[in-house]
Design a protein around this motif. Structure first.
Motif, PDB file in Angstrom:
ATOM      1  N   LEU A   1       0.811  -1.220   0.000  1.00 12.55           N
ATOM      2  CA  LEU A   1       0.000   0.000   0.000  1.00 12.55           C
ATOM      3  C   LEU A   1       0.844   1.271   0.000  1.00 12.55           C
ATOM      4  O   LEU A   1       0.303   2.382  -0.070  1.00 12.55           O
ATOM      5  CB  LEU A   1      -0.928   0.026   1.225  1.00 12.55           C
ATOM      6  CG  LEU A   1      -2.300  -0.641   1.078  1.00 12.55           C
ATOM      7  CD1 LEU A   1      -2.170  -2.122   0.796  1.00 12.55           C
ATOM      8  CD2 LEU A   1      -3.134  -0.400   2.325  1.00 12.55           C
ATOM      9  N   ASP A   2       2.163   1.146   0.065  1.00 12.88           N
ATOM     10  CA  ASP A   2       3.023   2.325   0.225  1.00 12.88           C
ATOM     11  C   ASP A   2       2.855   3.352  -0.898  1.00 12.88           C
ATOM     12  O   ASP A   2       3.030   4.549  -0.677  1.00 12.88           O
ATOM     13  CB  ASP A   2       4.495   1.901   0.319  1.00 12.88           C
ATOM     14  CG  ASP A   2       4.826   1.252   1.649  1.00 12.88           C
ATOM     15  OD1 ASP A   2       3.971   1.277   2.553  1.00 12.88           O
ATOM     16  OD2 ASP A   2       5.938   0.705   1.778  1.00 12.88           O
ATOM     17  N   ALA A   3       2.490   2.888  -2.089  1.00 10.17           N
ATOM     18  CA  ALA A   3       2.352   3.800  -3.231  1.00 10.17           C
ATOM     19  C   ALA A   3       1.080   4.636  -3.167  1.00 10.17           C
ATOM     20  O   ALA A   3       0.881   5.535  -3.991  1.00 10.17           O
ATOM     21  CB  ALA A   3       2.382   3.006  -4.536  1.00 10.17           C
ATOM     22  N   ILE A   4       0.233   4.383  -2.195  1.00  9.68           N
ATOM     23  CA  ILE A   4      -1.079   5.031  -2.180  1.00  9.68           C
ATOM     24  C   ILE A   4      -0.975   6.540  -2.026  1.00  9.68           C
ATOM     25  O   ILE A   4      -1.816   7.304  -2.535  1.00  9.68           O
ATOM     26  CB  ILE A   4      -1.973   4.425  -1.073  1.00  9.68           C
ATOM     27  CG1 ILE A   4      -3.440   4.702  -1.384  1.00  9.68           C
ATOM     28  CG2 ILE A   4      -1.605   4.939   0.331  1.00  9.68           C
ATOM     29  CD1 ILE A   4      -4.403   3.786  -0.677  1.00  9.68           C
ATOM     30  N   THR A   5       0.066   7.022  -1.347  1.00 12.82           N
ATOM     31  CA  THR A   5       0.197   8.472  -1.151  1.00 12.82           C
ATOM     32  C   THR A   5       0.517   9.200  -2.455  1.00 12.82           C
ATOM     33  O   THR A   5       0.147  10.362  -2.633  1.00 12.82           O
ATOM     34  CB  THR A   5       1.279   8.775  -0.107  1.00 12.82           C
ATOM     35  OG1 THR A   5       2.500   8.142  -0.492  1.00 12.82           O
ATOM     36  CG2 THR A   5       0.864   8.256   1.266  1.00 12.82           C
ATOM     37  N   THR A   6       1.186   8.515  -3.382  1.00  6.97           N
ATOM     38  CA  THR A   6       1.478   9.134  -4.680  1.00  6.97           C
ATOM     39  C   THR A   6       0.322   8.943  -5.657  1.00  6.97           C
ATOM     40  O   THR A   6       0.158   9.733  -6.589  1.00  6.97           O
ATOM     41  CB  THR A   6       2.773   8.545  -5.276  1.00  6.97           C
ATOM     42  OG1 THR A   6       2.633   7.123  -5.402  1.00  6.97           O
ATOM     43  CG2 THR A   6       3.961   8.844  -4.383  1.00  6.97           C
ATOM     44  N   LEU A   7      -0.477   7.915  -5.461  1.00  7.27           N
ATOM     45  CA  LEU A   7      -1.632   7.671  -6.325  1.00  7.27           C
ATOM     46  C   LEU A   7      -2.821   8.540  -5.938  1.00  7.27           C
ATOM     47  O   LEU A   7      -3.734   8.738  -6.747  1.00  7.27           O
ATOM     48  CB  LEU A   7      -2.043   6.197  -6.247  1.00  7.27           C
ATOM     49  CG  LEU A   7      -1.018   5.168  -6.726  1.00  7.27           C
ATOM     50  CD1 LEU A   7      -1.513   3.754  -6.427  1.00  7.27           C
ATOM     51  CD2 LEU A   7      -0.747   5.326  -8.216  1.00  7.27           C
ATOM     52  N   PHE A   8      -2.811   9.046  -4.714  1.00  6.62           N
ATOM     53  CA  PHE A   8      -3.934   9.824  -4.185  1.00  6.62           C
ATOM     54  C   PHE A   8      -3.792  11.291  -4.583  1.00  6.62           C
ATOM     55  O   PHE A   8      -2.814  11.951  -4.241  1.00  6.62           O
ATOM     56  CB  PHE A   8      -3.989   9.677  -2.667  1.00  6.62           C
ATOM     57  CG  PHE A   8      -5.232  10.243  -2.034  1.00  6.62           C
ATOM     58  CD1 PHE A   8      -6.427   9.548  -2.058  1.00  6.62           C
ATOM     59  CD2 PHE A   8      -5.195  11.479  -1.399  1.00  6.62           C
ATOM     60  CE1 PHE A   8      -7.568  10.063  -1.473  1.00  6.62           C
ATOM     61  CE2 PHE A   8      -6.327  12.008  -0.811  1.00  6.62           C
ATOM     62  CZ  PHE A   8      -7.520  11.299  -0.843  1.00  6.62           C
ATOM     63  N   ASN A   9      -4.785  11.812  -5.292  1.00  5.07           N
ATOM     64  CA  ASN A   9      -4.762  13.191  -5.774  1.00  5.07           C
ATOM     65  C   ASN A   9      -5.490  14.095  -4.783  1.00  5.07           C
ATOM     66  O   ASN A   9      -6.620  14.543  -4.994  1.00  5.07           O
ATOM     67  CB  ASN A   9      -5.411  13.281  -7.152  1.00  5.07           C
ATOM     68  CG  ASN A   9      -5.354  14.682  -7.722  1.00  5.07           C
ATOM     69  OD1 ASN A   9      -4.484  15.465  -7.356  1.00  5.07           O
ATOM     70  ND2 ASN A   9      -6.297  15.013  -8.597  1.00  5.07           N
ATOM     71  N   GLY A  10      -4.829  14.334  -3.672  1.00  2.68           N
ATOM     72  CA  GLY A  10      -5.395  15.182  -2.638  1.00  2.68           C
ATOM     73  C   GLY A  10      -4.428  15.285  -1.478  1.00  2.68           C
ATOM     74  O   GLY A  10      -3.442  14.559  -1.402  1.00  2.68           O
ATOM     75  N   LYS A  11      -4.714  16.207  -0.557  1.00  6.87           N
ATOM     76  CA  LYS A  11      -3.840  16.373   0.594  1.00  6.87           C
ATOM     77  C   LYS A  11      -4.159  15.371   1.693  1.00  6.87           C
ATOM     78  O   LYS A  11      -3.275  14.865   2.384  1.00  6.87           O
ATOM     79  CB  LYS A  11      -3.968  17.805   1.136  1.00  6.87           C
ATOM     80  CG  LYS A  11      -3.488  18.872   0.164  1.00  6.87           C
ATOM     81  CD  LYS A  11      -3.695  20.266   0.743  1.00  6.87           C
ATOM     82  CE  LYS A  11      -3.229  21.339  -0.236  1.00  6.87           C
ATOM     83  NZ  LYS A  11      -3.461  22.711   0.310  1.00  6.87           N
TER      84      LYS A  11
END
Length: 314
Positions: free
Chosen positions: A58-68
Motif C-alpha cells: 500500500l506504500d504507493a497510495i500516497t502518490t496515487l492519491f490526488n489530494g492532501k
C-alpha cells in the motif's frame, strides 16, 4: 480524526433487481480503512486494529492519491494460483505480527488493495453524499497501480452474480445509488448476496454432550500447521455418529492437533486423519466458517485440506 466505523452490507437471499441499485464484486478478503494525510498513511482493519507497515504493497497510495488528505475504504485480498481471491491466504498475511517476517510474506502472499469508497477528501466529509457520487469522486481522486485498484460497478446484478458463481467468487454487493455512508449495519442500503461454498476439512476433535456427539472440530492445513476453522454439527446423521464412535479408540490423540494449541472441555482430541466436506456461507471475522454443514466424509488425505473453496449448489 476518530476512527470511522465501516459500513457493512446486510445479508440478502435475493438479488436486488431495482434499478436504484448498483452492483459490485464481493471481494473475499480483509477490510482495510486507509487514512491519508500529507504524504503519509495509516491502515486499520474493520475492528480498528492498526496494520500500517504490515502491508507494504500500500506504500504507493500516497502518490496515487490526488489530494492532501482523505479516508478510503476497501478490501485487502490475496489471489491464488487461479487468480481468485483466497481468504485463507489473506489470513496468512493478517496473522503476521512481527515486521521481520513481512518481506517473506509479501513475496509469498502479495496483497492487492481493492478500493470501493471514499469518506473524506481534504477535510470534507463525503459520507452524506450518495454512493454513486462518492464513487465518481473516488475515481477522480485515486489512480491505479499493480497492487492498488478500484472496484467496478454494474447495472445487472443477476448477470454479475452468475459470473461470480462461474468464477467461484464469494458473491456480490448491491448498493443503493443514492445511499449515504452509514457505519455498521443500521441501514437498509447495502446488501450482500453470497454464493455457498464447500471445502475439504480435517477432523481434529470431537465435542461431546455427555455420551452424545455434539459437534466436530474442523481444521485446514497451512503448510504443516493444522489451523482451527470452527465446529460443525448440522448434517451429521446417526450413521455418521456411529462411524465416528467406532474410529474414536483408534484415532484418539493425547493432545490438541490444532495450532495454536486449544483448550476445550468435553472435547476428545483425535489424530488429524479423517476428512470431510463442509458447505458454508462465508468466513467470520474470527476466521471460522459461518453456517457450516457437513456434507459427507471423504477418502482424501488430510494434507490435501488446504482451504481451497468450491462452489456448492446443494
Amino acid at each position: 480524526m476518530a476512527l470511522i466505523k465501516p459500513m457493512e452490507p446486510l445479508l440478502s437471499k435475493t438479488i436486488k433487481e431495482n434499478p436504484a441499485f448498483l452492483h459490485q464484486i464481493k471481494w473475499d478478503g480483509v477490510r482495510g480503512i486507509t487514512y491519508i494525510d500529507h504524504g503519509t498513511y495509516k491502515v486499520f482493519t474493520k475492528k480498528g486494529h492498526e496494520r500500517t507497515g504490515f502491508y507494504p504493497e500500500l506504500d504507493a497510495i500516497t502518490t496515487l492519491f490526488n489530494g492532501k488528505s482523505g479516508v478510503i475504504d476497501g478490501e485487502l485480498i490475496v489471489l491464488d494460483e487461479g487468480s481468485k481471491p483466497s481468504f485463507n491466504r489473506i489470513l496468512n498475511r493478517e496473522r503476521v505480527r512481527t515486521t521481520h517476517k513481512i518481506a517473506y510474506y509479501s513475496q509469498k502472499y502479495p496483497v492487492k488493495y481493492i478500493v470501493f469508497d471514499i469518506m473524506f477528501l481534504d477535510g470534507q466529509d463525503l459520507r452524506p453524499y450518495p454512493t454513486e457520487k462518492r464513487m465518481d469522486l473516488l475515481h477522480q481522486t485515486l489512480s491505479k497501480s499493480s497492487s492498488i485498484t478500484l472496484t467496478d460497478s454494474f447495472d445487472d446484478g443477476h448477470q454479475l452474480y452468475a459470473l461470480m458463481k462461474d468464477k467461484n467468487y464469494e458473491g456480490i454487493v448491491s448498493k443503493k445509488r443514492n445511499s449515504p455512508y452509514i457505519g455498521g449495519k443500521k441501514h437498509n442500503d447495502w446488501f450482500k448476496t453470497k454464493i455457498f461454498k464447500k471445502m475439504l476439512t480435517v477432523i481434529g476433535g470431537i465435542k461431546y454432550d455427555g455420551d452424545r456427539i455434539k459437534s466436530l472440530l474442523l481444521g485446514i492445513y497451512d503448510e504443516d500447521a493444522l489451523i482451527y476453522i470452527g465446529n460443525a454439527s448440522i448434517g451429521l446423521t446417526e450413521a455418521d455418529m456411529q462411524l465416528i464412535k467406532e474410529y474414536t479408540h483408534a484415532l484418539k490423540a493425547e493432545k490438541c492437533p490444532f495450532y495454536p494449541i486449544m483448550k476445550d472441555k468435553d472435547t476428545l482430541w483425535v489424530q488429524p486423519l479423517l476428512t470431510c466436506w463442509v458447505s458454508f456461507l462465508e468466513w467470520t471475522d474470527g476466521a471460522s466458517l459461518r453456517h457450516p454443514k457437513i456434507i459427507g466424509f471423504s477418502s482424501e488425505k488430510s494434507m490435501t485440506a488446504t482451504g481451497k473453496e468450491y462452489t456448492y449448489n446443494g
